[in-house]
Design an enzyme around this catalytic site. Structure first.
Site, PDB file in Angstrom:
ATOM      1  N   ILE A  29      13.916 -30.442 -65.053  1.00 41.67           N
ATOM      2  CA  ILE A  29      13.698 -29.685 -63.954  1.00 41.67           C
ATOM      3  C   ILE A  29      14.057 -30.648 -62.271  1.00 41.67           C
ATOM      4  CG2 ILE A  29      13.201 -27.432 -62.897  1.00 41.67           C
ATOM      5  CD1 ILE A  29      11.652 -27.624 -65.967  1.00 41.67           C
ATOM      6  N   SER A  31      15.810 -32.488 -61.385  1.00 33.36           N
ATOM      7  CA  SER A  31      16.098 -34.134 -60.858  1.00 33.36           C
ATOM      8  C   SER A  31      17.736 -33.821 -60.124  1.00 33.36           C
ATOM      9  CB  SER A  31      15.777 -35.159 -62.810  1.00 33.36           C
ATOM     10  OG  SER A  31      17.197 -33.959 -63.498  1.00 33.36           O
ATOM     11  N   THR A  34      22.555 -30.868 -61.809  1.00 28.18           N
ATOM     12  CA  THR A  34      23.809 -29.764 -60.211  1.00 28.18           C
ATOM     13  C   THR A  34      25.040 -30.550 -59.604  1.00 28.18           C
ATOM     14  OG1 THR A  34      22.392 -28.288 -60.759  1.00 28.18           O
ATOM     15  CG2 THR A  34      24.724 -27.826 -59.548  1.00 28.18           C
ATOM     16  N   GLU A 103      26.491 -29.939 -68.413  1.00 24.50           N
ATOM     17  CA  GLU A 103      24.511 -30.289 -68.032  1.00 24.50           C
ATOM     18  C   GLU A 103      23.585 -30.295 -69.013  1.00 24.50           C
ATOM     19  OE1 GLU A 103      23.994 -28.045 -64.169  1.00 24.50           O
ATOM     20  OE2 GLU A 103      21.926 -28.615 -64.759  1.00 24.50           O
TER      21      GLU A 103
HETATM   22  P1  DGT Z   1      18.564 -29.925 -61.746  1.00 24.87           P
HETATM   23  O1  DGT Z   1      20.603 -29.635 -61.378  1.00 24.87           O
HETATM   24  O2  DGT Z   1      18.686 -31.439 -61.924  1.00 24.87           O
HETATM   25  O3  DGT Z   1      18.091 -29.533 -60.348  1.00 24.87           O
HETATM   26  O4  DGT Z   1      19.019 -29.024 -62.845  1.00 24.87           O
HETATM   27  P2  DGT Z   1      17.811 -27.401 -63.154  1.00 24.87           P
HETATM   28  O5  DGT Z   1      17.092 -27.593 -62.719  1.00 24.87           O
HETATM   29  O6  DGT Z   1      19.284 -26.756 -61.928  1.00 24.87           O
HETATM   30  O7  DGT Z   1      18.555 -26.958 -64.564  1.00 24.87           O
HETATM   31  P3  DGT Z   1      17.353 -27.609 -65.919  1.00 24.87           P
HETATM   32  O8  DGT Z   1      18.355 -27.765 -66.759  1.00 24.87           O
HETATM   33  O9  DGT Z   1      16.351 -28.626 -65.491  1.00 24.87           O
HETATM   34  O10 DGT Z   1      16.325 -26.312 -65.393  1.00 24.87           O
HETATM   35  C1  DGT Z   1      17.071 -25.025 -64.990  1.00 24.87           C
HETATM   36  C2  DGT Z   1      15.916 -23.814 -65.138  1.00 24.87           C
HETATM   37  O11 DGT Z   1      16.289 -23.355 -66.854  1.00 24.87           O
HETATM   38  C3  DGT Z   1      14.192 -24.970 -65.151  1.00 24.87           C
HETATM   39  O12 DGT Z   1      13.531 -23.945 -64.857  1.00 24.87           O
HETATM   40  C4  DGT Z   1      14.086 -24.807 -66.550  1.00 24.87           C
HETATM   41  C5  DGT Z   1      15.046 -24.190 -67.465  1.00 24.87           C
HETATM   42  N1  DGT Z   1      14.869 -24.464 -68.711  1.00 24.87           N
HETATM   43  C6  DGT Z   1      16.167 -25.367 -68.774  1.00 24.87           C
HETATM   44  N2  DGT Z   1      16.568 -25.006 -70.333  1.00 24.87           N
HETATM   45  C7  DGT Z   1      15.195 -24.658 -71.069  1.00 24.87           C
HETATM   46  C8  DGT Z   1      15.149 -24.860 -72.710  1.00 24.87           C
HETATM   47  O13 DGT Z   1      15.835 -24.802 -73.010  1.00 24.87           O
HETATM   48  N3  DGT Z   1      14.426 -23.975 -72.299  1.00 24.87           N
HETATM   49  C9  DGT Z   1      12.901 -23.020 -71.650  1.00 24.87           C
HETATM   50  N4  DGT Z   1      11.661 -22.864 -71.848  1.00 24.87           N
HETATM   51  N5  DGT Z   1      13.413 -23.430 -70.132  1.00 24.87           N
HETATM   52  C10 DGT Z   1      14.788 -24.146 -70.011  1.00 24.87           C
END
Ligand code: DGT
Length: 230
Positions: A29, A31, A34, A103
């Site tokens: 999260i 990293s 985006t 992503e």
């Molecule tokens: P970035 O661009 O690297 O900052 O990416 P983020 O933080 O916008 O995107 P990501 O996929 O790491 O996480 C977005 C939000 O969704 C974050 O609060 C974690 C949550 N998340 C993402 N995929 C999953 C999943 O499969 N399960 C759960 N429980 N949460 C998830």
């Protein structure tokens, strides 16, 4: 982002036709996934598919991402079922341009997030079993092929600070331990490769730097990312 043409001519051909490739960016999260997509989105021959996080925040008016953080024992299965569906939709989405850049994937949802919820006792065995059967069936049926994973490797402390700074409201209660565990799961999967199948080649980039410097790292690796995906 600098426009880069001529990728097509560098891509391998199959039966005289240029093949299509799918590149997926993974990492903890915050990293910088985006920003990575943003950087490459204007590249000739690349189409970007953004993570469906906004769908998770508004399912017929309900925010199941927020509910999962508030009460994971109650809402994990609901969120993960929906994450699995929306990731599958992105994997099978037909691709107009030669390179599809996405992503996250159905894989990290299962191998990192579901795994973590189950290991930490927030998802009961039976819910885990049902999701796992769905996951296995989906992969038998749809394959969800990837050609390259770009892993944005970070330390949990750095992403913790970024989460605090970016102030996405659902994420403000995330403890550092949660990020540490997710980090370990990404490392086990993509670096040590000892826990789950790795669906394709992996390119690891140190993503602990500020955005300006990351742009340089992205540019330096552009050729590797775009042309090595086969
Ligand atoms: P970035 O661009 O690297 O900052 O990416 P983020 O933080 O916008 O995107 P990501 O996929 O790491 O996480 C977005 C939000 O969704 C974050 O609060 C974690 C949550 N998340 C993402 N995929 C999953 C999943 O499969 N399960 C759960 N429980 N949460 C998830």
């Amino acid at each position: 982002a600098v426009l880069f043409t001529g990728i097509m001519s560098a891509l391998p051909k199959k039966n005289g036709h240029h093949q299509k490739f799918t590149i997926c960016v993974e990492g903890n999260i915050a990293s910088g996934k985006t920003s990575f997509l943003e950087y490459f989105k204007d590249t000739h021959d690349v189409e970007v598919i953004e993570e469906p996080v906004n769908k998770w925040r508004n399912v017929q008016g309900g925010n199941i991402l927020a509910k999962m953080y508030e009460d994971p024992t109650r809402w994990s299965l609901t969120l993960q079922t929906y994450v699995q569906l929306t990731m599958l939709q992105n994997h099978v989405k037909s691709q107009e341009k030669p390179i599809k850049l996405m992503e996250r994937s159905i894989y990290s949802a299962k191998y990192c997030f579901v795994e973590n919820l189950h290991n930490s006792g927030k998802m009961p065995d039976l819910e885990f079993a049902v999701l796992s059967e769905w996951f296995d069936w989906i992969l038998d049926f749809h394959k969800c092929p990837l050609d390259l994973i770009v892993y944005l490797q970070t330390t949990p402390e750095i992403v913790y600070d970024r989460i605090k700074k970016r102030q996405r409201k659902e994420e403000q209660t995330i403890p550092i331990e949660y990020l540490q565990t997710l980090h370990n799961l990404h490392e086990d999967w993509l670096i040590h490769q000892r826990k789950f199948p790795v669906p394709c080649k992996v390119l690891t980039l140190d993503a602990n730097y500020e955005l300006d410097y990351m742009h340089k790292v992205f540019e330096e690796n552009r050729k590797k990312i775009m042309c090595d995906s086969g």
